[in-house]
Design a protein around this motif. Structure first.
Motif, PDB file in Angstrom:
ATOM      1  N   LEU A 239       7.873  -6.916 -10.468  1.00 29.24           N
ATOM      2  CA  LEU A 239       6.969  -5.891 -10.995  1.00 29.24           C
ATOM      3  C   LEU A 239       6.973  -5.880 -12.520  1.00 29.24           C
ATOM      4  O   LEU A 239       5.901  -5.826 -13.149  1.00 29.24           O
ATOM      5  N   ILE A 240       8.148  -5.929 -13.121  1.00 30.65           N
ATOM      6  CA  ILE A 240       8.232  -5.902 -14.583  1.00 30.65           C
ATOM      7  C   ILE A 240       7.548  -7.122 -15.184  1.00 30.65           C
ATOM      8  O   ILE A 240       6.801  -7.023 -16.177  1.00 30.65           O
ATOM      9  N   GLU A 241       7.767  -8.274 -14.578  1.00 28.41           N
ATOM     10  CA  GLU A 241       7.118  -9.502 -15.052  1.00 28.41           C
ATOM     11  C   GLU A 241       5.602  -9.378 -14.963  1.00 28.41           C
ATOM     12  O   GLU A 241       4.868  -9.792 -15.875  1.00 28.41           O
ATOM     13  N   GLN A 242       5.114  -8.787 -13.875  1.00 29.10           N
ATOM     14  CA  GLN A 242       3.670  -8.653 -13.707  1.00 29.10           C
ATOM     15  C   GLN A 242       3.076  -7.646 -14.686  1.00 29.10           C
ATOM     16  O   GLN A 242       1.954  -7.849 -15.175  1.00 29.10           O
ATOM     17  N   VAL A 243       3.772  -6.556 -14.950  1.00 29.02           N
ATOM     18  CA  VAL A 243       3.266  -5.601 -15.944  1.00 29.02           C
ATOM     19  C   VAL A 243       3.074  -6.298 -17.284  1.00 29.02           C
ATOM     20  O   VAL A 243       2.042  -6.131 -17.949  1.00 29.02           O
ATOM     21  N   ASP A 244       4.060  -7.095 -17.680  1.00 29.70           N
ATOM     22  CA  ASP A 244       3.934  -7.841 -18.934  1.00 29.70           C
ATOM     23  C   ASP A 244       2.705  -8.747 -18.907  1.00 29.70           C
ATOM     24  O   ASP A 244       1.937  -8.822 -19.876  1.00 29.70           O
ATOM     25  N   ALA A 245       2.520  -9.462 -17.791  1.00 25.30           N
ATOM     26  CA  ALA A 245       1.402 -10.395 -17.683  1.00 25.30           C
ATOM     27  C   ALA A 245       0.067  -9.662 -17.659  1.00 25.30           C
ATOM     28  O   ALA A 245      -0.918 -10.109 -18.276  1.00 25.30           O
ATOM     29  N   MET A 246       0.003  -8.535 -16.973  1.00 19.28           N
ATOM     30  CA  MET A 246      -1.245  -7.770 -16.916  1.00 19.28           C
ATOM     31  C   MET A 246      -1.638  -7.231 -18.284  1.00 19.28           C
ATOM     32  O   MET A 246      -2.827  -7.235 -18.651  1.00 19.28           O
ATOM     33  N   VAL A 247      -0.646  -6.772 -19.035  1.00 19.73           N
ATOM     34  CA  VAL A 247      -0.922  -6.300 -20.389  1.00 19.73           C
ATOM     35  C   VAL A 247      -1.474  -7.445 -21.241  1.00 19.73           C
ATOM     36  O   VAL A 247      -2.441  -7.272 -22.009  1.00 19.73           O
ATOM     37  N   ALA A 248      -0.888  -8.625 -21.116  1.00 21.79           N
ATOM     38  CA  ALA A 248      -1.363  -9.781 -21.872  1.00 21.79           C
ATOM     39  C   ALA A 248      -2.793 -10.143 -21.479  1.00 21.79           C
ATOM     40  O   ALA A 248      -3.630 -10.456 -22.343  1.00 21.79           O
TER      41      ALA A 248
END
Length: 311
Positions: A239-248
């Motif tokens: 989840l944390i990895e995806q939040v970072d990717a979604m923000v990018a």
């Protein structure tokens, strides 16, 4: 219905889609609590779950809401009328919307249109203020000696709590630990996706809330969308990895009149590729079908966050 550790998973039938939205019945020493409740149409299912467990409606002491979005709380007023001894527990920011749900109704009707709102939600009934308990961070709900700890967990919404059940060493996470539809699970386990909200998503708060849940080293997390998941450490890191990717992705799509469409396409491609690597068969067709609404809402949430960050 599925059951473990005194916890029954109830499919609320929300959206007329199976295994999309859950509520939970927690039992201890002959007493009971519901966690989340779905919409008005879900209430007969919750009452049927009580009957199936041999519990009277008078045995329910609590209805705990993770937050007041209508797929979690739309049926609260209707359900509370059926539970004479229950009190409703909600984040302090959400309490006024349970006592007077008119603003919730107006906001949802503005988004969905009056006809669609009426079809999905009906009339939102108020809960008497005397039956509403505000749950700030650290508030403990006593279920006949079984403590249910309410943790302030913003990121999806500012009025969001997650509920820690020390007896089962599990969290009831509402929307802060993402969604994991059973249809996307593979031999690699559950496939989890963060869920933003159109107006209150905050990536820093979401990451912090996920880490807070992980800090308890839970054996399981009970998601509203949908059901119990294990492998909690893996899912939290994902989840944390995806939040970072979604923000990018959102920042990369910012600007231009077609921002929303480009962001929806970028998120769709992102989730499809993750699902493919996770072993989801025919991910390019399955992911858009199952996640279309979630992708749309995630795009809206990211856009509102971008605009707010600039203001």
């Amino acid at each position: 219905m599925a059951r473990d550790a005194g916890i029954t998973t109830i499919d609320t039938g929300y959206g007329e889609r199976p295994r999309f939205c859950a509520a939970y019945l927690v039992e201890h020493a002959g007493r009971a609590a519901f966690i989340d409740c779905g919409s008005n149409d879900s209430v007969p299912r919750l009452l049927a779950a009580l009957e199936a467990r041999g519990l009277a409606r008078e045995a329910v002491d609590w209805l705990v809401l993770t937050h007041v979005h209508l797929d979690h709380a739309g049926g609260a007023g209707t359900l509370m009328r059926e539970l004479p001894n229950a009190r409703l527990v909600v984040h302090p920011r959400g309490a006024r919307h349970m006592i007077d749900p008119s603003k919730l109704a107006a906001g949802a009707a503005a988004v969905y249109g009056e006809a669609e709102f009426a079809r999905h939600y009906g009339t939102l009934l108020p809960v008497p203020a005397s039956r509403v308990v505000e749950a700030p961070d650290g508030h403990v709900v006593d279920l006949a000696g079984r403590p249910l700890l309410c943790a302030d967990t913003p990121g999806h919404a500012r009025h969001h709590i997650a509920v820690w059940d020390a007896t089962s060493r599990s969290w009831f996470s509402g929307d802060i630990f993402g969604l994991a539809y059973p249809e996307l699970a593979t031999a690699q386990g559950a496939f989890v996706v963060p869920t933003t909200s159109p107006v209150q998503f905050d990536p820093d708060e979401m990451r912090a809330s996920v880490r807070r849940l992980l800090a308890e080293q839970p054996l399981a997390v009970y998601l509203t969308h949908y059901g119990r998941v294990d492998e909690v450490a893996r899912l939290g890191a994902d989840l944390i990895e995806q939040v970072d990717a979604m923000v990018a992705l959102a920042r990369g799509c910012d600007g231009g009149s077609d921002r929303h469409a480009r962001l929806v396409d970028a998120l769709t491609a992102f989730y499809v590729e993750r699902a493919r690597r996770h072993g989801v068969v025919d991910a390019a067709a399955v992911v858009p079908r199952l996640l279309a609404l979630d992708i749309e809402l995630n795009a809206q949430g990211l856009e509102v966050w971008l605009d707010r960050a600039r203001s």
